[in-house]
Design an enzyme around this catalytic site. Structure first.
Site, short mmCIF file in Angstrom:
data_model
loop_
_atom_site.label_atom_id
_atom_site.label_comp_id
_atom_site.label_asym_id
_atom_site.label_seq_id
_atom_site.Cartn_x
_atom_site.Cartn_y
_atom_site.Cartn_z
N SER A 15 0.83 -1.21 0.00
CA SER A 15 0.00 0.00 0.00
C SER A 15 0.86 1.26 0.00
CB SER A 15 -0.92 0.01 1.22
OG SER A 15 -1.53 1.27 1.32
N HIS A 40 -1.26 -1.03 -4.28
CA HIS A 40 -2.54 -0.64 -3.69
C HIS A 40 -2.53 0.87 -3.42
CE1 HIS A 40 -6.20 -1.53 -1.30
NE2 HIS A 40 -5.74 -0.64 -0.42
N ASP A 42 -4.64 3.98 -1.86
CA ASP A 42 -5.74 4.33 -0.97
C ASP A 42 -6.20 5.77 -1.19
OD1 ASP A 42 -6.11 1.99 0.75
OD2 ASP A 42 -4.03 2.37 1.36
N MET A 44 -8.68 8.59 -0.02
CA MET A 44 -9.52 8.96 1.13
C MET A 44 -9.99 10.40 0.98
SD MET A 44 -7.16 7.52 4.20
CE MET A 44 -6.45 5.87 4.19
N HIS A 73 -8.31 1.76 -4.05
CA HIS A 73 -9.28 1.54 -2.96
C HIS A 73 -9.93 2.89 -2.65
CE1 HIS A 73 -9.74 0.25 1.56
NE2 HIS A 73 -10.89 0.45 0.98
N MET A 75 -12.03 5.05 -0.59
CA MET A 75 -12.67 5.31 0.70
C MET A 75 -13.28 6.71 0.65
SD MET A 75 -9.73 3.63 3.04
CE MET A 75 -8.54 3.75 1.70
N MET A 144 -12.10 -5.63 4.93
CA MET A 144 -11.24 -4.74 5.73
C MET A 144 -10.96 -5.43 7.06
SD MET A 144 -10.46 -2.13 3.95
CE MET A 144 -9.53 -1.32 5.25
N GLY A 149 -9.08 4.17 7.08
CA GLY A 149 -8.76 5.58 7.31
C GLY A 149 -7.29 5.82 7.61
N PHE A 150 -6.64 4.82 8.18
CA PHE A 150 -5.26 5.01 8.60
C PHE A 150 -4.46 3.73 8.40
CE2 PHE A 150 -8.04 7.74 11.01
CZ PHE A 150 -7.43 8.99 10.86
N ASP A 182 -7.11 -6.24 3.90
CA ASP A 182 -6.42 -4.94 3.98
C ASP A 182 -6.49 -4.41 5.41
OD1 ASP A 182 -5.40 -2.40 3.58
OD2 ASP A 182 -7.06 -1.71 2.29
N GLY A 183 -5.31 -4.20 6.00
CA GLY A 183 -5.24 -3.60 7.33
C GLY A 183 -4.54 -4.52 8.32
N GLY A 184 -3.37 -4.09 8.77
CA GLY A 184 -2.65 -4.87 9.78
C GLY A 184 -2.12 -6.20 9.25
C1 DX5 Z 1 -6.50 1.63 5.58
C2 DX5 Z 1 -6.05 1.42 4.16
C3 DX5 Z 1 -4.95 0.43 4.04
C4 DX5 Z 1 -3.66 0.84 4.71
C5 DX5 Z 1 -3.06 -0.42 5.25
O1 DX5 Z 1 -7.61 2.42 5.60
O2 DX5 Z 1 -7.12 0.94 3.37
O3 DX5 Z 1 -4.72 0.05 2.70
O4 DX5 Z 1 -2.75 1.46 3.86
O5 DX5 Z 1 -1.99 -0.11 6.04
P1 DX5 Z 1 -1.30 -1.16 7.00
O6 DX5 Z 1 -0.90 -2.35 6.18
O7 DX5 Z 1 -0.16 -0.42 7.57
O8 DX5 Z 1 -2.33 -1.56 8.04
ZN ZN Z 2 -6.62 0.12 1.36
#
Ligand code: DX5
Ligand code: ZN
Length: 228
Positions: A15, A40, A42, A44, A73, A75, A144, A149-150, A182-184
């Site tokens: 990402s 990827h 993002d 936002m 993606h 958002m 997700m 968002g972060f 996606d996420g963590g």
């Molecule tokens: C979160 C994004 C993710 C983000 C993932 O809202 O959609 O794509 O970049 O970041 P990590 O892999 O650090 O959780």
């Molecule tokens: Zn994403």
């Protein structure tokens, strides 16, 4: 389905959000060297999620810097406002959030009309039932595993069961959709996601926060591949 390299079973999608923008060409070259499958991106809008990121200009720059499919993606609220511009800018996949898409079927068709693959994302609190009726219209389903968002948030462990149920739903409907998480996603979570049925792994901080992003992409892939 748009003509994208969807035949390969396991995909790593770093990402961009976590990249060092002062060294963007180098960072993209690093993940390519590590064998990343997609990039990827993002987007936002500060409304759908409490954060702003980037738009068409950055997608265009990535398109110039890389041959990798761009996995965009969205958002954002009213995602359809951006479909055409982002397709022209070089998006390969566009994934909108079901929570922001009252006319999901029409929006997915529109994305495909523009020559892109069409995906739907679900927040952690959104039930799978919200996409069941369009399962066969999906090129990609994004579960997700954090609240969007972060970057850099902790993986929500309950997501694993949802990934399993998503896999079962796609299989039962005969859908060939990619199942992305996606996420963590990092070394300690990627294999559990893979075993639960995900095949495409977005990783921001895990990859770009590593000393060697190329090695990290390889590590994430091999943590799944050994179980393939
Ligand atoms: C979160 C994004 C993710 C983000 C993932 O809202 O959609 O794509 O970049 O970041 P990590 O892999 O650090 O959780
Ligand atoms: Zn994403």
């Amino acid at each position: 389905m748009a003509s994208l390299p969807f035949t390969k079973k396991l995909r790593v999608a770093p990402s961009l959000l976590a990249a060092d923008f002062a060294r963007l060409p180098e960072q993209i070259a690093q993940i390519e060297a590590g064998g990343a499958d997609w990039l990827h991106v993002d987007v936002m809008d500060g409304v759908f999620v409490p954060n702003l990121s980037f738009g068409a200009k950055v997608i265009e720059t990535c398109r110039l810097l890389s041959k990798l499919p761009l996995d965009v993606h969205l958002m954002v609220v009213e995602p359809e406002k951006y479909f055409e511009t982002f397709a022209k800018a070089g998006a390969s996949v566009m994934t909108l959030h079901v929570e922001a898409a009252p006319h999901l079927h029409r929006q997915l068709s529109r994305i495909r009309e523009l020559g892109c693959a069409a995906g739907v994302a679900l927040n952690p609190g959104t039930p799978l039932d919200s996409v069941r009726e369009v399962a066969t219209d999906l090129d990609l389903l994004l579960i997700m595993t954090v609240n969007p968002g972060f970057g850099g948030q902790a993986f929500i462990p309950e997501s694993l069961d949802k990934i399993r149920r998503a896999r079962a739903m796609l299989d039962a409907s005969g859908s060939q959709a990619v199942l992305e998480v996606d996420g963590g996603v990092a070394r300690d979570t990627v294999n559990a996601c893979w075993r639960a049925g995900a095949d495409t792994f977005v990783a921001g901080n895990a990859v770009f926060g590593a000393t060697d992003p190329a090695a990290e992409v390889r590590a994430l892939r091999s943590l799944c591949a050994e179980m393939a």
